[in-house]
Design an enzyme around this catalytic site. Structure first.
Site, PDB file in Angstrom:
ATOM      1  CE  LYS A  65       9.479  69.611 -94.853  1.00 23.32           C
ATOM      2  NZ  LYS A  65      10.722  69.308 -94.170  1.00 23.32           N
TER       3      LYS A  65
ATOM      4  CG  HIS B  78       8.735  74.579 -89.986  1.00 24.78           C
ATOM      5  ND1 HIS B  78       9.302  75.559 -90.766  1.00 24.78           N
ATOM      6  CD2 HIS B  78       9.589  73.533 -90.008  1.00 24.78           C
ATOM      7  CE1 HIS B  78      10.461  75.105 -91.230  1.00 24.78           C
ATOM      8  NE2 HIS B  78      10.657  73.883 -90.792  1.00 24.78           N
TER       9      HIS B  78
ATOM     10  CD  GLN C 272       6.724  67.477 -91.574  1.00 25.13           C
ATOM     11  OE1 GLN C 272       6.631  66.319 -91.996  1.00 25.13           O
ATOM     12  NE2 GLN C 272       7.890  68.095 -91.473  1.00 25.13           N
TER      13      GLN C 272
ATOM     14  CB  CYS D 213      12.369  74.571 -88.062  1.00 20.11           C
ATOM     15  SG  CYS D 213      13.862  74.157 -88.942  1.00 20.11           S
TER      16      CYS D 213
END
Lengths: 151, 412
Positions: B228, B125, B205, B366
């Site tokens: 997130k 990212h 993530q 991204c």
């Protein structure tokens, strides 16, 4: 009374598909007589350059190159056909009517030609920035040209 | 499905009640890799600060301020326990993964000499690339990339190939944000350590979706965002081993991070984590994030992994005979499915799905350098989380298989 073109979805769809599949005035020109603006952003993938050649208050040429979605590609292609050969004032008028259409305001349908295909953009508000990307570029170019003459 | 009742769990999330329809269709949210919805418990924990103990921290001259300090430390301890960190002082609150990675990159710039190397991958990212670009420019060091396998994975043997005696830092995502592969991070860390490199894990993530144990991984740093993982926006975490944090210079300076300074420019910094928390912190966010950690533990991270896996299989099964769909990460082990419809620009497809009530993300996500690897301008990404259910998946499958022309979104 004949129905307006803006009420015929299949014609509008064909206009967008036609300009998406066969974009007009798509070329890159390397000539200092052209003003160039690069439109891209972090939030979308569109990456579009618009170039105009102003001469004695007229846009004698308008071209573009780059990559974009169907909506931005078709809108850019249509814009170039509409403003090529117009005076700066006429181009500004078309631009303002186009923006009025996107904002769901009263607008002059006559002035917009095939750009009427974007009349439904309000239904997908996230696509407004696609439909007007090169028009925003044109706005910058027209301001640049004005500054050049009055600044 | 799974070991929790997803429909009961969905009732914890006010947004499903408050935003039940999109484009007059049942709303399906498949963009949790971008941000997640918040359960009522998290919202209440964040509000608790404003409603019950709204004072500044580290100003414990009166009872209310003391109470904030106690609660703020509790939040830090909750996060430390969630990550199995040795010491709560290893947890610094930041505004999110981006700030954590910027702080780490800047802080580690002191160990770099001209000609040294930082190793990244092309699947990172922007937040795990651009801070390192800045440091590379500042210290005249080189950025190198681990070659990806043809599926787009990072492997220990490929990392081994790219590390040299000049490599000082390796910074990689545990789960990549476009392709969603769970990288063998523990093995990658051990390769880096064998060559005396520090290892930074981008956990943006991974931490929301799977058990991450910093001691077991032996990572030197870990960065992630609260939003997130069911937490509030504007809060995140920088984990670092305490001995490294003690030596590292802070990116931000200001109140609360120095113990004393004089007019000659001499500054004595506080110890970590205070050293990295200049200015009044997002205290409400920290309370909310701590509650999000607890919420995920209550559901069980292993159950979440299993739930996402089942939904993913259901989805892939539902679209497998559709030859118009190109899937870029069939074998990914996370809830991320990245695809394109042949001949349709990603944004046009996302727009069509929007018209069917389905939220997905189109774009370069991204990770712009990855696009050279995938040979496409852009992709559509659907990402799953614990609150997605079978109905979501079936609606998505139906939209993909019977979605009609991509311009329908414009003319329906």
């Amino acid at each position: 009374m004949p129905t307006s073109i803006s009420e015929n979805a299949s014609i509008l769809r064909d206009i967008i598909m036609d300009h998406y599949s066969h974009p007009r005035n798509k070329k890159e020109i390397n000539d200092p007589a052209y003003l160039t603006v690069h439109m891209d952003s972090a939030s979308c993938i569109d990456d579009i350059y618009v170039q105009i050649k102003p001469e004695n208050g007229k846009i004698v040429d308008c071209v573009w190159h780059g990559n974009g979605c169907a909506i931005s590609t078709a809108s850019t292609s249509i814009m170039t056909t509409l403003i090529k050969g117009k005076s700066l004032e006429e181009a500004k008028y078309i631009m303002s009517e186009f923006n009025k259409m996107l904002n769901e305001e009263e607008f002059d349908e006559e002035a917009l030609g095939e750009a009427i295909a974007f009349i439904n953009t309000y239904k997908q508000p996230s696509r407004i920035t696609c439909a007007n990307i090169s028009w925003r570029g044109l706005d910058e170019l027209l301001k640049e040209e004005e500054e050049h003459h009055h600044g | 499905m799974g070991k929790f009742d997803v429909d009961k769990l969905r009732r914890d999330f006010p947004i499903f009640e408050n935003y039940s329809l999109m484009q007059n269709k049942r709303f399906v949210y498949l963009d949790s890799a971008a941000t997640t919805f918040k359960p009522r418990q998290v919202i209440q924990a964040a509000d608790y600060y404003y409603e019950y103990c709204c004072a500044n921290s580290h100003r414990g001259d009166y009872d209310l301020a003391h109470m904030v300090d106690v609660k703020y430390l509790e939040a830090r301890k909750t996060v430390a326990k969630f990550l199995n960190a040795k010491d709560p002082a290893e947890i610094s609150f930041t505004s999110g993964a981006s700030m954590s990675l910027n702080t780490i990159a800047y802080g580690l710039s002191d160990i770099l000499n001209e000609g040294d190397e930082i190793v990244l991958s092309e699947a990172e990212h922007a937040s795990n690339v651009l801070p390192w670009f800045s440091v590379a420019e500042m210290k005249k060091v080189n950025i190198k990339y681990v070659p990806l396998t043809k599926e787009g994975r990072v492997t220990p043997s490929n990392l081994e190939k790219v590390i040299t005696s000049r490599t000082k830092i390796v910074s990689l995502a545990q789960v990549t944000n476009v392709l969603g592969y769970v990288e063998p991070i523990k093995e990658l860390i051990s390769v880096a350590h064998k060559h005396n490199c520090l290892f930074v894990v981008d956990g943006a993530q991974s931490v929301p979706h799977m058990k991450v144990d910093v001691q077991d991984l032996d990572c030197d740093f870990l960065a992630f965002s609260g939003h997130k993982m069911l937490g509030p926006t504007g809060i995140g975490v920088m984990y670092g081993k305490l001995e490294l944090l003690k030596k590292m210079k802070p990116l931000l300076s200001g109140g609360g991070m120095n113990s004393r300074f004089d007019t000659c420019g001499n500054v004595a910094y506080e110890l970590p984590p205070a050293k990295f928390e200049a200015g009044t912190q997002n205290i409400s966010g920290a309370f909310g994030l701590a509650r999000a950690c607890q919420y995920l533990e209550e559901v069980g991270l292993d159950n979440i992994v299993e739930h996402e896996r089942e939904l993913r299989i259901r989805l892939l099964d539902g679209i497998k005979s559709n030859d118009k769909i190109i899937i870029y990460n069939k074998d990914a082990d996370s809830g991320i499915v990245t695809f394109n419809i042949k001949g349709v620009f990603a944004q046009d497809e996302a727009s069509l799905l929007n018209s069917k009530g389905i939220a997905v993300r189109s774009g370069q996500h991204c990770a712009k350098i990855l696009m050279d690897f995938l040979h496409t301008d852009a992709t559509v990404r659907a990402s799953l989380y614990l609150y997605n259910n079978k109905e979501d998946i079936d609606q998505f499958i139906d939209a993909l298989n019977n979605g009609g022309d991509f311009l329908d979104a414009y003319f329906n």
